[in-house]
Structure formats: C-alpha cells, structure tokens
Design a protein around this motif. Sequence first.
Motif, mmCIF file in Angstrom:
data_model
loop_
_atom_site.group_PDB
_atom_site.id
_atom_site.type_symbol
_atom_site.label_atom_id
_atom_site.label_comp_id
_atom_site.label_asym_id
_atom_site.label_seq_id
_atom_site.Cartn_x
_atom_site.Cartn_y
_atom_site.Cartn_z
ATOM 1 N N SER A 177 -32.777 -76.508 1.241
ATOM 2 C CA SER A 177 -33.614 -77.255 0.690
ATOM 3 C C SER A 177 -34.149 -78.294 1.508
ATOM 4 O O SER A 177 -33.468 -78.907 2.178
ATOM 5 C CB SER A 177 -32.789 -78.000 -0.555
ATOM 6 O OG SER A 177 -33.264 -79.283 -1.026
ATOM 7 N N THR A 178 -35.645 -78.289 1.444
ATOM 8 C CA THR A 178 -36.086 -79.344 2.185
ATOM 9 C C THR A 178 -35.616 -80.684 2.216
ATOM 10 O O THR A 178 -35.616 -81.386 3.060
ATOM 11 C CB THR A 178 -37.776 -79.264 2.288
ATOM 12 O OG1 THR A 178 -38.176 -79.359 1.125
ATOM 13 C CG2 THR A 178 -38.245 -77.968 2.911
ATOM 14 N N ASN A 179 -35.201 -81.088 0.953
ATOM 15 C CA ASN A 179 -34.834 -82.476 0.575
ATOM 16 C C ASN A 179 -33.312 -82.623 1.366
ATOM 17 O O ASN A 179 -33.204 -83.618 2.067
ATOM 18 C CB ASN A 179 -34.470 -82.780 -0.735
ATOM 19 C CG ASN A 179 -35.648 -83.397 -1.462
ATOM 20 O OD1 ASN A 179 -37.080 -82.946 -1.086
ATOM 21 N ND2 ASN A 179 -35.444 -84.356 -2.544
ATOM 22 N N GLN A 220 -36.976 -71.671 0.506
ATOM 23 C CA GLN A 220 -35.518 -72.455 0.135
ATOM 24 C C GLN A 220 -34.661 -71.650 -0.593
ATOM 25 O O GLN A 220 -35.109 -70.859 -1.541
ATOM 26 C CB GLN A 220 -35.664 -73.724 -0.597
ATOM 27 C CG GLN A 220 -37.013 -74.658 -0.147
ATOM 28 C CD GLN A 220 -37.133 -75.774 -0.921
ATOM 29 O OE1 GLN A 220 -36.906 -77.120 -0.405
ATOM 30 N NE2 GLN A 220 -37.582 -75.672 -2.252
ATOM 31 N N GLY A 267 -33.514 -74.281 -3.554
ATOM 32 C CA GLY A 267 -34.198 -75.465 -3.955
ATOM 33 C C GLY A 267 -34.046 -76.100 -5.086
ATOM 34 O O GLY A 267 -33.388 -75.650 -5.960
ATOM 35 N N LYS A 268 -34.099 -77.354 -5.032
ATOM 36 C CA LYS A 268 -33.410 -78.309 -6.157
ATOM 37 C C LYS A 268 -34.656 -78.798 -6.993
ATOM 38 O O LYS A 268 -35.658 -79.512 -6.417
ATOM 39 C CB LYS A 268 -32.839 -79.686 -5.698
ATOM 40 C CG LYS A 268 -31.546 -79.343 -4.760
ATOM 41 C CD LYS A 268 -30.773 -80.618 -4.408
ATOM 42 C CE LYS A 268 -31.537 -81.566 -3.918
ATOM 43 N NZ LYS A 268 -30.656 -82.584 -3.282
ATOM 44 N N GLY A 269 -34.719 -78.848 -8.435
ATOM 45 C CA GLY A 269 -35.515 -79.329 -9.328
ATOM 46 C C GLY A 269 -34.632 -81.063 -9.728
ATOM 47 O O GLY A 269 -33.692 -81.147 -9.353
ATOM 48 N N ARG A 270 -35.577 -81.353 -10.723
ATOM 49 C CA ARG A 270 -35.009 -82.519 -11.270
ATOM 50 C C ARG A 270 -33.765 -82.087 -12.378
ATOM 51 O O ARG A 270 -33.747 -81.107 -12.675
ATOM 52 C CB ARG A 270 -36.234 -83.285 -11.917
ATOM 53 C CG ARG A 270 -36.874 -84.003 -10.949
ATOM 54 C CD ARG A 270 -38.275 -84.641 -11.597
ATOM 55 N NE ARG A 270 -37.819 -85.668 -12.547
ATOM 56 C CZ ARG A 270 -38.049 -85.972 -13.846
ATOM 57 N NH1 ARG A 270 -38.921 -84.874 -14.357
ATOM 58 N NH2 ARG A 270 -37.883 -86.740 -14.830
ATOM 59 N N TRP A 281 -35.283 -74.924 -8.216
ATOM 60 C CA TRP A 281 -36.440 -74.610 -7.972
ATOM 61 C C TRP A 281 -36.754 -73.413 -7.253
ATOM 62 O O TRP A 281 -36.207 -73.520 -6.150
ATOM 63 C CB TRP A 281 -37.165 -76.053 -7.235
ATOM 64 C CG TRP A 281 -38.557 -75.823 -7.198
ATOM 65 C CD1 TRP A 281 -39.176 -75.548 -6.096
ATOM 66 C CD2 TRP A 281 -39.496 -76.309 -8.096
ATOM 67 N NE1 TRP A 281 -40.813 -75.704 -6.306
ATOM 68 C CE2 TRP A 281 -40.915 -76.098 -7.506
ATOM 69 C CE3 TRP A 281 -39.477 -76.834 -9.441
ATOM 70 C CZ2 TRP A 281 -41.895 -76.416 -8.303
ATOM 71 C CZ3 TRP A 281 -40.525 -77.265 -9.982
ATOM 72 C CH2 TRP A 281 -41.799 -77.127 -9.435
ATOM 73 N N MET A 286 -41.894 -78.962 0.583
ATOM 74 C CA MET A 286 -42.350 -79.952 1.657
ATOM 75 C C MET A 286 -41.398 -81.285 1.299
ATOM 76 O O MET A 286 -41.578 -81.531 0.230
ATOM 77 C CB MET A 286 -43.693 -80.461 2.058
ATOM 78 C CG MET A 286 -44.397 -80.920 0.651
ATOM 79 S SD MET A 286 -46.170 -81.111 0.687
ATOM 80 C CE MET A 286 -46.062 -82.790 1.705
ATOM 81 N N LYS A 341 -47.235 -76.275 -15.541
ATOM 82 C CA LYS A 341 -46.850 -76.821 -14.361
ATOM 83 C C LYS A 341 -47.326 -76.402 -12.964
ATOM 84 O O LYS A 341 -47.038 -74.987 -12.729
ATOM 85 C CB LYS A 341 -45.484 -77.382 -14.538
ATOM 86 C CG LYS A 341 -44.815 -78.168 -13.498
ATOM 87 C CD LYS A 341 -43.424 -78.850 -13.980
ATOM 88 C CE LYS A 341 -42.439 -79.186 -12.850
ATOM 89 N NZ LYS A 341 -41.346 -79.749 -13.106
ATOM 90 N N GLY A 352 -43.987 -79.724 -8.728
ATOM 91 C CA GLY A 352 -42.800 -80.797 -9.292
ATOM 92 C C GLY A 352 -42.501 -81.704 -8.052
ATOM 93 O O GLY A 352 -42.628 -81.311 -6.861
ATOM 94 N N ILE A 353 -41.772 -82.648 -8.474
ATOM 95 C CA ILE A 353 -41.708 -83.806 -7.183
ATOM 96 C C ILE A 353 -40.238 -84.471 -7.490
ATOM 97 O O ILE A 353 -39.816 -84.611 -8.583
ATOM 98 C CB ILE A 353 -42.622 -84.949 -7.292
ATOM 99 C CG1 ILE A 353 -44.096 -84.253 -7.185
ATOM 100 C CG2 ILE A 353 -42.408 -85.991 -6.095
ATOM 101 C CD1 ILE A 353 -45.136 -85.460 -7.288
ATOM 102 N N ILE A 373 -41.534 -82.254 -2.641
ATOM 103 C CA ILE A 373 -42.782 -81.914 -3.204
ATOM 104 C C ILE A 373 -42.923 -80.156 -3.216
ATOM 105 O O ILE A 373 -42.584 -79.546 -2.124
ATOM 106 C CB ILE A 373 -43.986 -82.252 -2.875
ATOM 107 C CG1 ILE A 373 -43.916 -83.900 -2.606
ATOM 108 C CG2 ILE A 373 -45.244 -81.708 -3.707
ATOM 109 C CD1 ILE A 373 -45.258 -84.539 -2.192
ATOM 110 N N GLY A 374 -42.973 -79.694 -4.463
ATOM 111 C CA GLY A 374 -42.956 -78.095 -4.487
ATOM 112 C C GLY A 374 -44.338 -77.822 -5.174
ATOM 113 O O GLY A 374 -44.377 -78.457 -6.418
#
Length: 264
Positions: free
Chosen positions: A28-30, A51, A54-57, A62, A72, A121, A124-125, A143-144
């Motif tokens: 995950s870029t985060n 990713q 990848g993580k969403g909220r 994600w 990013m 959508k 997502g951030i 940000i995706g």
Amino acid sequence: MLSKENIIKNINTKVLGRNVEYMYETDSTNEQIKRMASEGMDGLLVVADAQNKGKGRLGRNWDSPHGDNIYMSFLIKENISPAKAPMITIIAAMAVLEAVKKYIDEVYIKWPNDIVVNGKKICGILTEMKTKSEVTEYVVVGIGINVNTKSFAEDIKDKATSLYIETGKIADRAEITGRVMNAFEKYFEIFMREGSLRLLVDEYNNNLININRRVEVQENGSKYTATALGIDENGELLIRPDGDENVKKVMSGEVSVRGVYGYV
Ligand code: BTN
C-alpha cells in the motif's frame, strides 16, 4: 507511461512531490510512505503501478491492479493540530477535482472527499497521521484514482467508474499525478496561511454534489434525512434535518452521508 521520470516532468511545486519514489508494486503506498516517514523528506511522493494490500476507508480493501490507475501517497511533515487533519482530506479532494477537470467537465465532490462522475465514485482518499505531543509529526495523504480501468467487478460496478469508462479516452496517469500535486500544494499553502478552509469554502461548495440536496445521515447507528447546505471553514457539513428549523454541523469520521435515493 507511468514512470518516475514522467511523474517528475509534470510536477511544478515548491515542496510537495519534489522527491518521487516510483514502485512497480507495493503493499500500500500509504504503508510504504509510513515506513519511509522518519527519513523521508517533507513532500515525499510514492506512486505505485499496483498495490497488493490497497487500503480503503473503514478498514475496507482498495482494489489496485496493475496498469490502469493511480495509487499515490505523499508525506506532509508539518505540525498541525490533529483536529485539522480532516481539512487536509478536503483539500485533497479539491486537488483531485481540479486535476481531472481537464479530462471531464461533469465531475463533483461528494462530502467529505469522494470524487464522483455520473453518480459513481472515481477516486478515494485515505488520510492517516502520526501525532506527537498534541500535533502531527506527519500526515500521509493517500489517493486512488480510477483512470483507465475498462470495467469493474459486478459487485461494485454500480458504485465505481473510471475516467476511461466515462470519456472513452485513455488518460496519462503521470500527468494527472502531477496535476494533483500542483493543485494540492496551491490549496495547502492557502490553508496553512489561513489556518482554516475559509478562503476555499466557496470553491469547494461550488463543486459539491450534495449541495441543497437531501441526504441520509448515518450517525452512531441511527439514520435521519436532512438537506445538505455546504461546508464551513472547518470542513464540517452544515445540514438542516428534515422537520427542523435549525442548522446542524456534522463532522467527517463521525457521520457518513449518502443520497436519499442512492450513493449521491
Ligand atoms: C476510500 O475508501 O475511499 C479511500 C481509498 C484510498 C485508496 C488509496 S490508493 C493509494 C493509497 N494507498 C492505499 O492503500 N490507499 C490509498
């Protein structure tokens, strides 16, 4: 093509995105940027082609396959009151909106920070932070953006779309990444000078899909309907609950809103 060189070519900021790390794949870029945060310079930007975690909220995934989209994250090493962190996410939404407006006119913000096209959508951030003695040590803005995806899985295709699906054109991911950074820094400077979103509220509200629309508010397990009136200088959404004369403020993170008839 998405490459470090092409991303750098599109960035004309003073601080944010001056250092770019491009990865073919990461979890995950985060997470990647958090691992680099202590040595990483203020403004470090990590971009990955894919990713695998990848993580969403709200603990969601994600989906982040190779080849089509933008994943990013960038590092802000400023000492900010954690209470103001949601405002950074608001600014990120404004930056993405400005970046993608070049490719599509009918694009809006769904409070607080989703970017929507055609009721679906497109971005997502996920903002995360580390705090030390009452201020942030750093903030990570992730940000995706769904750029060139041709189709989505059955279970999300009613809620997600991409620039390609909406325009029929392949867009340059490096250019969009650069445009996001350029716009973000412009808005972030205004926010830091002012200490609030006061000078950005009108621009945000002008692009808010929820404005003057009825929304369903979910708060602590209960639901009610209201009319959304726009954000204030703290990024809170002003709403008038149905059957109530008074305006109420709601905070992102504490409530979520959706359209009365669907996602918007
Ligand atoms: C959401 O649930 O709407 C937020 C999605 C955020 C996805 C981006 S992709 C880049 C960065 N890295 C992650 O793992 N998540 C964010």
